[in-house]
Design an enzyme around this catalytic site. Sequence first.
Site, PDB file in Angstrom:
ATOM      1  N   ARG A 293      37.690  41.947  48.686  1.00  0.00           N
ATOM      2  CA  ARG A 293      39.087  42.608  48.286  1.00  0.00           C
ATOM      3  C   ARG A 293      38.633  43.594  47.217  1.00  0.00           C
ATOM      4  O   ARG A 293      37.839  43.285  46.233  1.00  0.00           O
ATOM      5  CB  ARG A 293      40.062  41.516  47.854  1.00  0.00           C
ATOM      6  CG  ARG A 293      41.333  42.206  47.169  1.00  0.00           C
ATOM      7  CD  ARG A 293      42.139  41.423  46.865  1.00  0.00           C
ATOM      8  NE  ARG A 293      41.974  40.257  45.636  1.00  0.00           N
ATOM      9  CZ  ARG A 293      41.934  40.655  44.397  1.00  0.00           C
ATOM     10  NH1 ARG A 293      42.224  41.758  44.143  1.00  0.00           N
ATOM     11  NH2 ARG A 293      41.557  39.620  43.619  1.00  0.00           N
TER      12      ARG A 293
ATOM     13  N   LEU B  83      47.982  41.859  43.877  1.00  0.00           N
ATOM     14  CA  LEU B  83      49.481  41.996  43.824  1.00  0.00           C
ATOM     15  C   LEU B  83      50.228  42.791  44.760  1.00  0.00           C
ATOM     16  O   LEU B  83      51.107  42.923  45.097  1.00  0.00           O
ATOM     17  CB  LEU B  83      49.664  42.541  42.138  1.00  0.00           C
ATOM     18  CG  LEU B  83      49.161  41.678  41.182  1.00  0.00           C
ATOM     19  CD1 LEU B  83      49.471  42.209  39.591  1.00  0.00           C
ATOM     20  CD2 LEU B  83      50.080  40.121  41.171  1.00  0.00           C
TER      21      LEU B  83
ATOM     22  N   GLU C 283      39.280  50.587  38.113  1.00  0.00           N
ATOM     23  CA  GLU C 283      38.389  49.302  38.381  1.00  0.00           C
ATOM     24  C   GLU C 283      37.479  49.652  39.473  1.00  0.00           C
ATOM     25  O   GLU C 283      37.530  50.697  39.947  1.00  0.00           O
ATOM     26  CB  GLU C 283      39.465  48.309  38.553  1.00  0.00           C
ATOM     27  CG  GLU C 283      40.422  47.802  37.534  1.00  0.00           C
ATOM     28  CD  GLU C 283      41.182  46.509  37.580  1.00  0.00           C
ATOM     29  OE1 GLU C 283      40.932  46.042  38.666  1.00  0.00           O
ATOM     30  OE2 GLU C 283      42.092  46.573  37.023  1.00  0.00           O
TER      31      GLU C 283
ATOM     32  N   ARG D  80      32.981  43.720  43.526  1.00  0.00           N
ATOM     33  CA  ARG D  80      32.815  42.347  42.933  1.00  0.00           C
ATOM     34  C   ARG D  80      31.589  41.795  43.464  1.00  0.00           C
ATOM     35  O   ARG D  80      30.986  40.889  42.750  1.00  0.00           O
ATOM     36  CB  ARG D  80      34.012  41.777  42.982  1.00  0.00           C
ATOM     37  CG  ARG D  80      34.975  42.148  42.078  1.00  0.00           C
ATOM     38  CD  ARG D  80      36.237  41.439  42.106  1.00  0.00           C
ATOM     39  NE  ARG D  80      37.129  42.133  40.920  1.00  0.00           N
ATOM     40  CZ  ARG D  80      38.620  42.066  41.084  1.00  0.00           C
ATOM     41  NH1 ARG D  80      39.046  41.103  41.935  1.00  0.00           N
ATOM     42  NH2 ARG D  80      39.185  42.682  40.301  1.00  0.00           N
TER      43      ARG D  80
ATOM     44  N   HIS E  46      34.850  36.277  41.108  1.00  0.00           N
ATOM     45  CA  HIS E  46      34.964  37.400  40.126  1.00  0.00           C
ATOM     46  C   HIS E  46      33.932  37.237  39.361  1.00  0.00           C
ATOM     47  O   HIS E  46      33.371  36.398  38.821  1.00  0.00           O
ATOM     48  CB  HIS E  46      36.333  37.109  39.199  1.00  0.00           C
ATOM     49  CG  HIS E  46      36.695  38.165  38.334  1.00  0.00           C
ATOM     50  ND1 HIS E  46      36.067  38.613  37.222  1.00  0.00           N
ATOM     51  CD2 HIS E  46      37.695  39.180  38.503  1.00  0.00           C
ATOM     52  CE1 HIS E  46      36.597  39.941  36.861  1.00  0.00           C
ATOM     53  NE2 HIS E  46      37.592  40.113  37.473  1.00  0.00           N
TER      54      HIS E  46
ATOM     55  N   HIS F 107      37.585  33.564  42.553  1.00  0.00           N
ATOM     56  CA  HIS F 107      38.880  34.026  42.340  1.00  0.00           C
ATOM     57  C   HIS F 107      39.812  34.195  43.326  1.00  0.00           C
ATOM     58  O   HIS F 107      40.920  34.199  42.857  1.00  0.00           O
ATOM     59  CB  HIS F 107      38.066  35.317  41.627  1.00  0.00           C
ATOM     60  CG  HIS F 107      39.150  36.366  41.203  1.00  0.00           C
ATOM     61  ND1 HIS F 107      40.244  35.817  40.041  1.00  0.00           N
ATOM     62  CD2 HIS F 107      39.748  37.654  41.441  1.00  0.00           C
ATOM     63  CE1 HIS F 107      40.988  36.964  39.558  1.00  0.00           C
ATOM     64  NE2 HIS F 107      40.838  37.892  40.607  1.00  0.00           N
TER      65      HIS F 107
HETATM   66  C1  SIN Z   1      41.072  41.573  37.074  1.00  0.00           C
HETATM   67  O1  SIN Z   1      41.728  41.744  36.305  1.00  0.00           O
HETATM   68  O2  SIN Z   1      39.746  41.773  36.962  1.00  0.00           O
HETATM   69  C2  SIN Z   1      41.371  40.774  38.173  1.00  0.00           C
HETATM   70  C3  SIN Z   1      42.292  41.749  39.066  1.00  0.00           C
HETATM   71  C4  SIN Z   1      42.127  41.456  40.490  1.00  0.00           C
HETATM   72  O3  SIN Z   1      41.731  40.070  40.785  1.00  0.00           O
HETATM   73  O4  SIN Z   1      42.407  42.422  41.240  1.00  0.00           O
END
Ligand code: SIN
Length: 516
Positions: free
Chosen positions: A372, A378, A117, A276, A232, A337
């Site tokens: 973040r 999580l 990611e 992000r 997001h 988000h």
């Molecule tokens: C996502 O799946 O893009 C969200 C996961 C996150 O907020 O880290």
Amino acid sequence: MTAAAARARVLVFGSGIAGLTAALHANDAGADVEILTKESASDTATSHAQGGIAGVIFPDDTHAAHAADTMRAAASLADPDAVRVLVTDGTHRIAELLDRGVAFDRDETGHLARGLEAAHSLPRILHAGGDATGAEIERALLASVRAAGIEIRERTSLVDLVLDEGVVSGAVVMDPSGRTRTVSSDAVVLATGGAGRVFGQTTNPAVATGDGIAAAVRAGADVRDMEFIQFHPTVLAVGATFLVSEAVRGEGAVLVDETGHRFVRDAHPDGELAPRDVVARAIAERMARQDGRPALLDATNLGARFLARRFPTIDRAVRERGLDWARDPIPVRPAAHYLMGGVTTDLHGRTSLPGLFAAGETAGTGVHGANRLASNSLLEGAVFGARAGRAAARASHPADTTTPILAPQRPETGARDKSDKNWRRCAGGTGPFDRGELGRLMWDRAGLARDGAGLAEAAAQIESWLAEIGALDSPAVLEDRNLLVVAREIVRAARARTASVGAHLRTDDARVAQPA
Ligand code: SIN
């Protein structure tokens, strides 16, 4: 200390990853634990988390690399000690999740599948059910909590914390009919998640109304980093707001404008996998240039079979909206988000008030700085939930007994202190409050781009709505009040920080060049 007080009585508000982990660790440490949650136990932001959980578990990865990625995404404003704890404890917490039966996805050889990611220097994200990671973690943790015999009190809202000479000694809670009662404790852990519902456009579920943060503020606890809201980049711009995981871009989907141009590469060399805040802002700017029409996420190169297998939840949501993302780019836009800040805590979840702990999105550990890193949320819930739970179990001031159910209450202006003779004072006011108006105000004035004048306008409006909040006779009114209290903190912090950094963009900041 009496025999009854030897076993600390710990109340945990919230039943997402942070709350459940805190409860399990407090229970393991010998505390008498109760979880209180305002809807059903699994109605949490955790259950909606798609992308996954980041952590150092593969041999080519290091804690130093994960820490460096976290710090870079945070615009270097993260607390290095908190980041060190996150990444090192994180490895253990992921092992614990595996032990608890979380079925993370595996590749054809049976090894854990690893995803990439944005802003991660290598693939280190675990996922489950393709894009249903949070739901699987929630399932396994709830099973552990039930197996441990920890009581979960559903449909129980937090009204306010109770203070006894400056020490948090319990909480007033409300059932759906508006009846309240006081529950005493040695320690309260706030893990009620974030406050995305403050904004008109958000990925957060309806429960994300900032209840724990607002209660802590009313009780006088410190909060930090409230100006740092993560937007997001990609939610579906058709139908109800629905997150399209960053993992889709991690697998190779690209963002284009109406002319087919990959515009995010103009803003950052990492393009779609830039942090992000960069991607969300690039999309918002592109939307402004095309009269508000959304950007397009082009996943057609991934193929129908892969999309359906790797992202079954998103695939369903896309198709329910009459779109075929294997054939055509789909319209996307940003949405609020994640709250990087929250109730200020140390590395063990301790807040500025004795007896009060916080974890997960409710807490401001300093681990996210100004932005973040993807899939660290999580992880944060697991790491700091465990630490807060263990620290709460060590709380040792004497517990009272639980008082009986009381009649519906008049509103309070803040947390109750038994030493305050005015603790039954009412806030007054009767005006109905429209959450939609708050959402629009916050989106327009305290959203992706802010300036001093807009923030001042928002501050004045929020104060006037707060003055009009009516009798606190239902969970919905409690949420209204909480949304306003959190909005006030966000706006206050955004006004105080006049320079742009990370997710906080001040368009009136002459020192920072604005993107074209
Ligand atoms: C996502 O799946 O893009 C969200 C996961 C996150 O907020 O880290």
